[in-house]
Design an enzyme around this catalytic site. Structure first.
Site, PDB file in Angstrom:
ATOM      1  N   PRO A  14       5.065   0.850   0.108  1.00  0.00           N
ATOM      2  CA  PRO A  14       3.921   0.930  -0.799  1.00  0.00           C
ATOM      3  C   PRO A  14       2.636   1.245  -0.033  1.00  0.00           C
ATOM      4  O   PRO A  14       2.374   0.669   1.030  1.00  0.00           O
ATOM      5  CB  PRO A  14       3.872  -0.461  -1.432  1.00  0.00           C
ATOM      6  N   GLU A  15       1.856   2.164  -0.572  1.00  0.00           N
ATOM      7  CA  GLU A  15       0.589   2.543   0.036  1.00  0.00           C
ATOM      8  C   GLU A  15      -0.547   2.059  -0.859  1.00  0.00           C
ATOM      9  O   GLU A  15      -0.323   1.285  -1.794  1.00  0.00           O
ATOM     10  CB  GLU A  15       0.572   4.057   0.267  1.00  0.00           C
TER      11      GLU A  15
END
Length: 276
Positions: free
Chosen positions: A2-3
């Protein structure tokens, strides 16, 4: 992994569930989650605390507790949360922790690969801890084209490798770096030090545009990611570069190409993003 847009989506879903609630019970079943600290001790420290805010810094979630302590959560590759009414969550072999709240909700943390971390920090330690690991947020006023070109002026590494360094700008990962470089028409293997102020300004605009789309689409659902309410993001439907090797560029129609930069699979347009 996840960014920034995925973590921001998680934050937005967790915030109304957690803020104002008191933790009645905490269970941490995976010692790797809080290593080197004993998970039982960390869980006991959480019980009785009231959550006053849920923030984000880069790819970190910050669960702020009453006395100013912060539960710092890094989801890494496969960490995720689920929120549901008390005792309604199904059994899950990948559940690593559970928080039971006084508002009738349970918040479960699951992590297939077990790389995620929980750190309970005292108020005086929060800012130094984050400052050692993270540069400014991409939307921060300080992040300008001149600032970015000065920041990387002595970096001979490829531009993509430098943008993946969280100490330069926080929150970008493989997906949004590919998307930003495509938007900015910059080759991922270009030496970072060659970036001038005009290039930097174009790249800052491109980073922000890619991230805004990602936030609007509630992140990209690839493999294990989903928001705490179970909804899946749709950013994958908006990709211009990431994962589209061999497909036509949506700008010039040339076939996109794949290479490896800094050990990461990288997709770019050979016509729009000419080699250095």
């Amino acid at each position: 992994m996840p960014e920034l847009p995925e973590v921001e989506t998680v934050r937005r879903v967790l915030e109304p569930a957690l803020v104002g609630a008191r933790i009645l019970h905490a269970e941490i079943v995976d010692p790797r989650l809080t290593r080197p600290f004993d998970p039982g001790i960390v869980a006991a420290e959480l019980v009785g605390e009231r959550v006053t805010a849920v923030g984000r810094r880069g790819k970190y979630l910050l669960v702020v507790l009453g006395p100013g302590r912060v539960l710092l959560v890094h989801l890494r590759m496969t960490g995720s949360f689920r929120v549901a009414p008390r005792a309604s969550l199904p059994a899950d072999a990948h559940r690593r922790a559970l928080l039971r709240l006084d508002n009738g909700l349970d918040v479960a943390y699951r992590d297939l690969r077990r790389f995620g971390t929980w750190e309970l920090l005292e108020p005086v330690d929060v800012e130094p801890h984050l400052a050692d690991r993270l540069g400014p947020e991409p939307f921060a006023r300080v992040v300008t084209g001149r600032w970015l070109s000065d920041r990387v002026a002595r970096r001979r590494a490829p531009l993509k490798a430098v943008l993946l360094d969280q100490r330069v700008v926080a929150g970008l990962g493989n997906i949004y770096v590919d998307e930003a470089l495509w938007r900015a028409r910059l080759h991922p293997a270009r030496p970072a030090a060659s970036l001038d102020a005009a290039d930097g300004a174009r790249l800052v605009r491109a980073m922000r545009a890619a991230l805004r789309v990602g936030i609007d689409r509630q992140g990209a659902t690839l493999r294990d990611y989903a928001a705490p309410d179970g909804r899946e993001g749709t950013m994958q439907d908006e990709f211009h570069a990431y994962g589209r090797s061999g497909e036509p560029c949506s700008r010039c129609r040339a076939p996109l190409e794949r290479t490896v930069v800094a050990g990461r699979g990288t997709t770019f347009c050979p016509r729009c993003q000419p080699a250095p």
